[in-house]
Write an enzyme that holds these catalytic residues in place. Structure first.
Site, PDB file in Angstrom:
ATOM      1  N   HIS A  46      -3.883  14.124  18.451  1.00 24.44           N
ATOM      2  CA  HIS A  46      -4.095  13.496  17.154  1.00 24.44           C
ATOM      3  C   HIS A  46      -3.009  13.887  16.156  1.00 24.44           C
ATOM      4  CE1 HIS A  46      -7.925  12.931  19.107  1.00 24.44           C
ATOM      5  NE2 HIS A  46      -8.247  12.056  18.179  1.00 24.44           N
ATOM      6  N   VAL A 173     -14.213  25.903  11.149  1.00 25.35           N
ATOM      7  CA  VAL A 173     -13.966  24.461  11.147  1.00 25.35           C
ATOM      8  C   VAL A 173     -14.378  23.879  12.500  1.00 25.35           C
ATOM      9  CG1 VAL A 173     -12.313  22.607  10.791  1.00 25.35           C
ATOM     10  CG2 VAL A 173     -12.033  24.750   9.540  1.00 25.35           C
ATOM     11  N   ASP A 175     -14.765  20.642  14.663  1.00 23.60           N
ATOM     12  CA  ASP A 175     -14.207  19.283  14.734  1.00 23.60           C
ATOM     13  C   ASP A 175     -14.544  18.744  16.119  1.00 23.60           C
ATOM     14  OD1 ASP A 175     -12.737  16.963  14.842  1.00 23.60           O
ATOM     15  OD2 ASP A 175     -10.788  17.913  14.543  1.00 23.60           O
ATOM     16  N   MET A 176     -15.477  17.806  16.176  1.00 19.14           N
ATOM     17  CA  MET A 176     -15.918  17.342  17.488  1.00 19.14           C
ATOM     18  C   MET A 176     -16.249  15.859  17.477  1.00 19.14           C
ATOM     19  SD  MET A 176     -19.724  19.077  17.581  1.00 19.14           S
ATOM     20  CE  MET A 176     -20.347  18.032  18.884  1.00 19.14           C
ATOM     21  N   TRP A 227     -28.201  11.944  26.192  1.00 20.91           N
ATOM     22  CA  TRP A 227     -28.940  11.091  25.257  1.00 20.91           C
ATOM     23  C   TRP A 227     -28.895  11.643  23.832  1.00 20.91           C
ATOM     24  CZ3 TRP A 227     -30.825  13.446  29.642  1.00 20.91           C
ATOM     25  CH2 TRP A 227     -31.555  14.636  29.461  1.00 20.91           C
ATOM     26  N   LYS A 228     -28.714  12.945  23.677  1.00 21.88           N
ATOM     27  CA  LYS A 228     -28.666  13.525  22.334  1.00 21.88           C
ATOM     28  C   LYS A 228     -27.389  13.111  21.599  1.00 21.88           C
ATOM     29  CE  LYS A 228     -31.530  17.468  23.626  1.00 21.88           C
ATOM     30  NZ  LYS A 228     -31.653  18.948  23.717  1.00 21.88           N
ATOM     31  N   GLY A 306     -12.736  26.903  15.066  1.00 22.36           N
ATOM     32  CA  GLY A 306     -11.528  27.009  14.252  1.00 22.36           C
ATOM     33  C   GLY A 306     -10.678  28.212  14.599  1.00 22.36           C
TER      34      GLY A 306
END
Length: 337
Positions: A46, A173, A175-176, A227-228, A306
């Site tokens: 990214h 932090v 980030d997912m 499913w979660k 993080g």
């Protein structure tokens, strides 16, 4: 093949590239900084790897170089903004800063943004909030790239979620994405000619696979928690769409290219409670308890969200960033044309 690039060189090349593609000098420098910073943190998928994709979006007219987010409605500490199809990075920086300002004024601030574009690495804006001593909860919807649990066709987005908490010894932090692997990460494995370490999506027959090319072809990632993760993705899409009055994953999927996504930027000022030392001690207690374990592997340890990202940045600032030679050559060619 990889080559080592220093961050200053990357900043200079990317700034030239973005100016050549119609961005003002100020915006070009912002874009170059974000892509370089993401790469410094070890998130090439990214950062530098996304630059050709971004330039392609600009050429297609999906990203408007001279447009940026504007406030359209305000309700106290809650605001709606329209991104006007400007750069997702520039818009996200602007809206994160606005949510921080609202939080400093009111204790909490929320900006819901519509008609924006890919913000690249979501965690960048979590670090922004933490650096301003704010808690941040930020998320976006995306085009369909994940099946709802029990279905075969992609109907949900991987809708990245960021939660950040300021901390003196290193910010927290998280980030997912809602897929086991982000699609940028899957593409990174493809570039490296590697299989995924775990099954990360479905092939054309609906079978789980570690093959990145098959997952990129079907655009069907595996939801985190099965499913979660599927349910969480749906709820995040609902919140981003309703709060911003923007486009849902369904609407995004009607076009052949992803643009005009919906995002939420929620910031909270922990200084509102006037007990900063207590907050810091509570976080240290949680981290110490989590890391005081018998490791699964020799010399192993657990990490807080993080921690490895910050370590990557420190190492890459010192030793340079390892960048795909193919990607770097493509970027320098674009900059030199």
């Amino acid at each position: 093949m990889f080559k080592t690039i220093q961050n200053q060189e990357m900043l200079e090349v990317l700034t030239v590239l973005f100016i050549k593609h119609g961005f003002s000098t100020e915006k070009a420098k912002q874009l170059a900084h974000v892509h370089t910073e993401n790469t410094l943190h070890g998130v090439n998928s990214h950062g530098i790897n996304r630059v050709p994709f971004f330039i392609d979006q600009v050429k297609r007219g999906l990203v408007k170089q001279d447009m940026e987010a504007q406030k359209v409605e305000g309700f106290g500490s809650i605001e709606r903004w329209d991104g006007n199809l400007g750069s997702g990075v520039i818009n996200a920086i602007k809206c994160t800063n606005r949510a921080i300002t609202l939080a400093k004024e009111n204790g909490m601030g929320l900006v819901a943004l519509r008609n924006t574009n890919h913000w690249m690495r979501a965690g960048y804006y979590g670090w922004m909030a933490a650096e301003q001593n704010c808690i941040g909860i930020l998320f976006t919807n995306t085009e369909p790239n994940m099946p709802a649990w029990g279905g075969k066709e992609a109907r949900l987005g991987n809708n990245p979620l960021v939660i950040s908490i300021p901390r003196k010894k290193g910010h927290i932090v998280l980030d997912m994405a809602m897929t086991q692997f982000s699609f940028g990460k899957i593409n990174q494995y493809k570039l490296n000619g590697e299989q995924l370490p775990y099954e990360g999506g479905f092939d054309e027959n609906g079978n789980l696979t570690k093959n990145p090319e098959e997952i990129l072809t079907t655009k069907s990632g595996l939801p985190i928690g099965y499913w979660k993760g599927s349910a969480l993705s749906m709820v995040l899409d609902m919140l981003a769409t309703l709060l911003s009055a923007g486009r849902s994953t369904y609407k995004l999927g009607l076009d052949s290219h992803e643009y005009g996504v919906s995002q939420v930027f929620l910031c909270m000022d922990p200084n509102t409670f006037h007990d900063a030392n207590l907050q810091e001690n509570l976080m240290e207690e949680i981290i110490a308890y989590t890391q005081d374990i018998t490791p699964m592997e020799p010399n192993g340890k657990t990490y807080y969200p993080g921690e490895r990202s910050l370590a990557n940045k420190i190492n890459n600032q010192k030793n340079g960033m390892q960048v795909s030679e193919e990607i770097w050559n493509k970027i320098t060619d674009l900059a030199n044309k």
